[in-house]
Design a protein around this motif. Sequence first.
Motif, mmCIF file in Angstrom:
data_model
loop_
_atom_site.group_PDB
_atom_site.id
_atom_site.type_symbol
_atom_site.label_atom_id
_atom_site.label_comp_id
_atom_site.label_asym_id
_atom_site.label_seq_id
_atom_site.Cartn_x
_atom_site.Cartn_y
_atom_site.Cartn_z
ATOM 1 N N GLY A 102 8.540 7.242 -3.291
ATOM 2 C CA GLY A 102 9.500 8.329 -3.496
ATOM 3 C C GLY A 102 10.626 8.352 -2.489
ATOM 4 N N GLN A 103 10.527 7.607 -1.389
ATOM 5 C CA GLN A 103 11.597 7.570 -0.394
ATOM 6 C C GLN A 103 12.705 6.617 -0.832
ATOM 7 O OE1 GLN A 103 9.639 6.591 3.355
ATOM 8 N NE2 GLN A 103 9.988 8.686 4.073
ATOM 9 N N LEU A 104 13.939 6.930 -0.425
ATOM 10 C CA LEU A 104 15.075 6.079 -0.778
ATOM 11 C C LEU A 104 15.192 4.878 0.146
ATOM 12 C CD1 LEU A 104 17.755 8.846 -1.516
ATOM 13 C CD2 LEU A 104 16.382 7.527 -3.159
ATOM 14 N N HIS A 105 14.710 5.004 1.355
ATOM 15 C CA HIS A 105 14.762 3.898 2.314
ATOM 16 C C HIS A 105 13.537 3.954 3.218
ATOM 17 C CE1 HIS A 105 15.843 6.709 5.534
ATOM 18 N NE2 HIS A 105 16.719 7.255 4.674
ATOM 19 N N GLY A 106 13.308 2.888 3.910
ATOM 20 C CA GLY A 106 12.180 2.836 4.825
ATOM 21 C C GLY A 106 12.616 3.037 6.259
ATOM 22 N N TYR A 107 11.653 2.845 7.191
ATOM 23 C CA TYR A 107 11.936 2.995 8.619
ATOM 24 C C TYR A 107 11.318 1.814 9.382
ATOM 25 C CZ TYR A 107 13.289 7.793 7.561
ATOM 26 O OH TYR A 107 13.924 8.896 7.043
ATOM 27 N N ARG A 108 12.053 1.411 10.421
ATOM 28 C CA ARG A 108 11.547 0.352 11.299
ATOM 29 C C ARG A 108 11.496 0.902 12.711
ATOM 30 N NH1 ARG A 108 14.892 -3.698 10.236
ATOM 31 N NH2 ARG A 108 13.463 -4.684 8.767
ATOM 32 N N VAL A 109 10.367 0.623 13.403
ATOM 33 C CA VAL A 109 10.215 1.129 14.764
ATOM 34 C C VAL A 109 9.391 0.139 15.578
ATOM 35 C CG1 VAL A 109 8.185 2.485 14.128
ATOM 36 C CG2 VAL A 109 9.469 3.126 16.159
ATOM 37 N N GLY A 151 0.813 -1.212 0.000
ATOM 38 C CA GLY A 151 0.000 0.000 0.000
ATOM 39 C C GLY A 151 0.845 1.259 0.000
ATOM 40 N N HIS A 152 0.232 2.406 0.300
ATOM 41 C CA HIS A 152 0.947 3.680 0.200
ATOM 42 C C HIS A 152 1.875 3.956 1.379
ATOM 43 C CE1 HIS A 152 -2.062 5.008 3.020
ATOM 44 N NE2 HIS A 152 -3.043 4.935 2.130
ATOM 45 N N GLY A 153 1.910 3.091 2.385
ATOM 46 C CA GLY A 153 2.855 3.225 3.481
ATOM 47 C C GLY A 153 2.456 4.299 4.494
#
Length: 685
Positions: free
Chosen positions: A114-121, A58-60
């Motif tokens: 459009g982001q170069l990397h994601g995030y984990r939390v 999905g769109h994140g």
Amino acid sequence: IRRLEESVVNRIAAGEVIQRPSSAVKELVENSIDAGASTVSVAVKDGGLKLIQVSDDGHGIRFEDLPILCERHTTSKLSAYEDLQTIKSMGFRGEALASMTYVGHVTVTTITEGQLHGYRVSYRDGVMENDPKPCAAVKGTQVMVENLFYNMAARRKTLQNSNDDYPKIVDFISRFAVHHINVNFSCRKHGANRADVHSASRLDAIRNVYGVSVVRDLMEIEVSDENAVDGIFTMDGFISNANYVAKKTTMILFINDRLVDCTSLKRAIEFVYSAILPQASKPFIYMSINLPREHVDVNIHPTKKEVSLLNQEHIIETIKDAIEEKLMNSNTTRIFQTQTVNSSALAQANTQKEKGTDVSTATGAKSQKIPVSQMVRTDPLDPSGRLHTYWHGQSSNLEKKSDLVSVRNVVRSRRNPKDAGDLSSRHELLTEIDSNLHPGLLDIVKNCTYVGVADEVFALIQHNTRLYLVNVINVSKELMYQQALCRFGNFNAIQLSEPAPLRELLTMALKDDESMRDENDKEKLEIAEVNTEILKENAEMINEYFSIHIDQGGNLTRLPVVLDQYTPDMDRLPEFILTLGNDVTWDVEKECFRTAAAAIGNFYALHPPILPNPSGNGIQLYKKDVDQELLAEAEATWAQREWTIQHVLFPSMRLFLKPPKSMATDGTFVQVASLEKLYKIFERC
């Protein structure tokens, strides 16, 4: 009164929203659909208690939204209460993710376009455990819930078998896969190579999940109602036809793309199918209903499992009528099972043919061709000739089981006679039965094929090339009378759950007796008292000979088993007790036995139930005003009577009944058709 701590409040609320692992999966999958995902993958370990992992494309989630992602009542799906009236998304409260953090360890990995990397939390108790960490990620969001209910010991104990919830998760994903054909769903156990659910077209999805046999018996249905007064709604889906057989109703219901339950709609559809499907068989229904969003109240259930509809009764009635019409028009496609050839007889015939011996001449009989009009196409010992076989589409083992049980019991009773059976009066009554036997009717009874129930009183049987109507009440009454004398002093007993006071039973019977309407209550009580004393005086005798046990306090505690696998209608117990007190001739031994056995025969006979038949003329009484529980009770009672007629009465009748001559003339057996005469009629045509 104390104000609870916020952590306690949150944990209590979490236990209501996330009731079990399948609840968490449902919330996460609905979030993925709301995010516009075209692919949703679910992985589960230990039934969801150890791990639930839901990934989508999905769109994140935006980076700036991550700090409040798992706080209670934070959502992107509405901003004002009025938005609920036109809500389109599955979720709206902002409670699901927060609830998971209070009962499990939640980790979110996400990336937006459009982001170069994601995030984990990681989250616990509604807040981030640390700052979001950059990581490699694919488009969309992955939510991992680990150690679910780690801090709720009682909840974990109720889910001790970790595999219990996986079938529920698969069933839920399967339902979404059937409806959302534009989303590719997969569901598997953690570490498994093969998914248990994978998506395709709608019918392919049903085929993959529920089997080829289900798809084969499905019909497409569409309903629309553009009545300006009641609003607009459309419905499309698939329903099973009359050939479908299953033990449990499968109903997949989506309202405005939201998976919900609707008990009243399900009950209405099952009522329609009850007139079409065999007894105890249930339908398959997939249904998608679309209404104006303002006509649906989605905020009535903690887990959004149910919704409330405007003009719900009208919608249900319209759908019910459409399904009924569709089923009636589909009867032309009903599939019937054909009879199988007796393989042993065929093998014997082939063997004799190979030896050059004619089958008929081998027995000394002259070979001749039987005319078509005289051919018997049924075997009285083969259940495939019965009408119920064609309703079910398969033969049942119940008939054979009933016959075997009856045979075993009669052999057992002959091996263990009692001294009470040696009374001369009882032998005289049995001799009267033998001397009054009608040989022709005996042949019909012994060699008939049960066809089915004709109405509330008559059943259909076939004997050779003739079709007969049989009065079930008369036949069962005579059978029970004869069995009462045959089992004399050798009955098994039915223990009543609670002792029934004779005085109360007699009072009830006298109130219902039309001949006693002119008597006042005092006189009725006196009559009840007299009959109670009569029965108490003769209690020892009727207990010894007929296993009707009355204790010293005047309470009925046991009744005899007159026919195995059969319990009489207890609604007629007061009438039976009144008959015992009034009509039995206690002074003369032979007449005493005769009248007592007759009273037992009348009580145990298969009378129509007191509740009107909902499948017959009594349907007019079961309209919307009548309690649905009463309707369900009536349907179950009449269905049980029909089952008893086929599986208990007729097998026992073949073994035990000695039909008296009077049955040939009193309308108990009536011939309604003859194959020879039917051929003559058609020849004229």
